[in-house]
Design a protein around this motif. Structure first.
Motif, PDB file in Angstrom:
ATOM      1  N   LYS A   1      -1.354  -1.453  -4.364  1.00 56.49           N
ATOM      2  CA  LYS A   1      -0.568  -0.245  -4.578  1.00 56.49           C
ATOM      3  C   LYS A   1      -1.170   0.562  -5.711  1.00 56.49           C
ATOM      4  CE  LYS A   1       3.843  -1.899  -2.839  1.00 56.49           C
ATOM      5  NZ  LYS A   1       5.231  -2.218  -3.146  1.00 56.49           N
TER       6      LYS A   1
ATOM      7  N   LYS B   1       0.859  -1.192   0.000  1.00 57.09           N
ATOM      8  CA  LYS B   1       0.000   0.000   0.000  1.00 57.09           C
ATOM      9  C   LYS B   1       0.886   1.230   0.000  1.00 57.09           C
ATOM     10  CE  LYS B   1      -3.304   3.031   0.962  1.00 57.09           C
ATOM     11  NZ  LYS B   1      -4.270   3.511  -0.033  1.00 57.09           N
TER      12      LYS B   1
ATOM     13  N   SER C   1       5.367   2.587   1.058  1.00 58.18           N
ATOM     14  CA  SER C   1       4.699   1.290   0.927  1.00 58.18           C
ATOM     15  C   SER C   1       5.334   0.251   1.850  1.00 58.18           C
ATOM     16  CB  SER C   1       4.792   0.803  -0.525  1.00 58.18           C
ATOM     17  OG  SER C   1       6.148   0.621  -0.898  1.00 58.18           O
TER      18      SER C   1
ATOM     19  N   ARG D   1      -4.028  -9.269   1.225  1.00 59.15           N
ATOM     20  CA  ARG D   1      -3.873  -8.064   0.403  1.00 59.15           C
ATOM     21  C   ARG D   1      -5.197  -7.308   0.332  1.00 59.15           C
ATOM     22  NH1 ARG D   1       1.404  -7.926   1.114  1.00 59.15           N
ATOM     23  NH2 ARG D   1       2.608  -8.356  -0.743  1.00 59.15           N
TER      24      ARG D   1
ATOM     25  N   TRP E   1      -5.372  -4.109   0.352  1.00 60.64           N
ATOM     26  CA  TRP E   1      -5.127  -2.915  -0.458  1.00 60.64           C
ATOM     27  C   TRP E   1      -4.281  -3.309  -1.656  1.00 60.64           C
ATOM     28  CZ3 TRP E   1      -3.167  -1.110   4.758  1.00 60.64           C
ATOM     29  CH2 TRP E   1      -4.208  -0.523   5.492  1.00 60.64           C
TER      30      TRP E   1
END
Length: 318
Positions: free
Chosen positions: A317, A179, A264, A313, A315
């Motif tokens: 990127k 993220k 991130s 997961r 989120w």
């Protein structure tokens, strides 16, 4: 099965060879210590019988020989340690996770230590080594030993006295959080705030527009202080489940951890006094529990990915 047997046989051969090197190094150090002791005895005898010049001259011979032996073995020691880390520790890591690798002469770069915002003091002296990296399911992670210090200088009658103070000594763990955070969120021990004043002049964490985030977990707020420039994102990261996982992880650590979520990545600082992945010099390599302590800390670090559920997961990127 045959490859596993061959691998263990090769590792045993490496250990047998390194044990010969270790004994040579240990014997050289022992001889040096004996010569240093002999030099001291000669000097004391010279002082006792009031032949100071004789004592000084007499002690120089064993002292010089001892110093030469001590420093001539230095290259052998470096080679011994590097071979141990690359061949012995490196092979043992594969038993935990086949993707794990160790790079002894690398570590966490100083700029990354600073940009993690885990600490408020910029180091004046920074050492790092033994970078271990790997992948647990979908999550890349790496960690290294770090010793960061700052100095203070005090004027005295004889000049300036420099003193070194530890900012952090232990392991810094980094993981891909999948993220891209809009701002940084930092979780520090509650007691950390007591020492901020002493370090304020070297502050590297900007408190401008930064607020203390009040969270709904009382135990978490009693243990940590959370700072962020975005209250909503901080709460989005520190869900009730995540706070419980962090508390559980902290309970397994020797001292209170610090965590930051930046760009991130997630950074976790584990204060530790033990220096891991170092081969013994004055004790045998051929013992069954040789790597127990080292492998347990590696397993602990890898388990963080599962402890904090980083493989889920939720989120992506952006």
């Amino acid at each position: 099965m045959d490859s596993e047997i061959n691998s263990k046989a090769n590792l045993q051969d490496i250990l047998n060879t390194l044990e010969v090197d270790r004994k040579k190094i240990a014997e050289t150090y022992q001889t040096s210590y004996i010569l240093f002791g002999l030099a001291l005895v000669i000097l004391l005898v010279g002082l006792f019988i009031r032949f100071v010049a004789l004592g000084i001259i007499g002690c120089l011979v064993p002292l010089i020989i001892g110093i030469v032996m001590y420093f001539r073995i230095d290259e052998d020691v470096k080679k011994y340690k590097l071979t141990y880390k690359m061949s012995v520790v490196g092979a043992a890591l594969k038993d935990i996770n086949d993707t794990l690798t160790i790079t002894p002469q690398s570590g966490l770069p100083e700029y990354e230590f600073i940009s993690s915002e885990l600490f408020t003091t910029r180091p004046d002296r920074y050492k790092t080594q033994d970078l271990i990296s790997g992948i647990a399911d979908k999550t890349s992670f790496w960690f290294a030993e770090v010793h960061a210090e700052y100095k203070t200088e005090t004027r005295t009658k004889n000049g300036t006295r420099t003193e070194w103070h530890t900012i952090f000594k232990g392991i810094v763990f980094v993981a891909d959080f999948n993220k891209n955070f809009e701002v940084s969120t930092v979780v520090r021990p509650k007691s950390f705030g007591d020492s901020i004043g002493a370090w304020f002049s070297k502050n590297v964490f900007s408190f401008g527009n930064t607020e203390v985030v009040q969270l709904e977990n009382i135990d978490f707020d009693n243990k940590f202080v959370t700072y962020s420039r975005n209250q909503i994102e901080a709460r989005y990261i520190l869900t009730p489940a995540m706070m419980e996982r962090i508390l559980d992880l902290n309970s397994k650590s020797d001292d209170t951890i610090s965590i930051s979520f930046i760009h991130s990545k997630m950074y976790i600082a584990f204060p530790l006094s033990h220096n891991y992945f170092e081969p013994p010099i004055h004790s045998s390599l051929l013992v069954p529990d040789l790597l127990t302590s080292d492998l347990s800390i590696v397993q602990f670090m890898q388990d963080i990915v599962h402890e904090l559920d980083l493989n889920t997961r939720i989120w992506g990127k952006e």
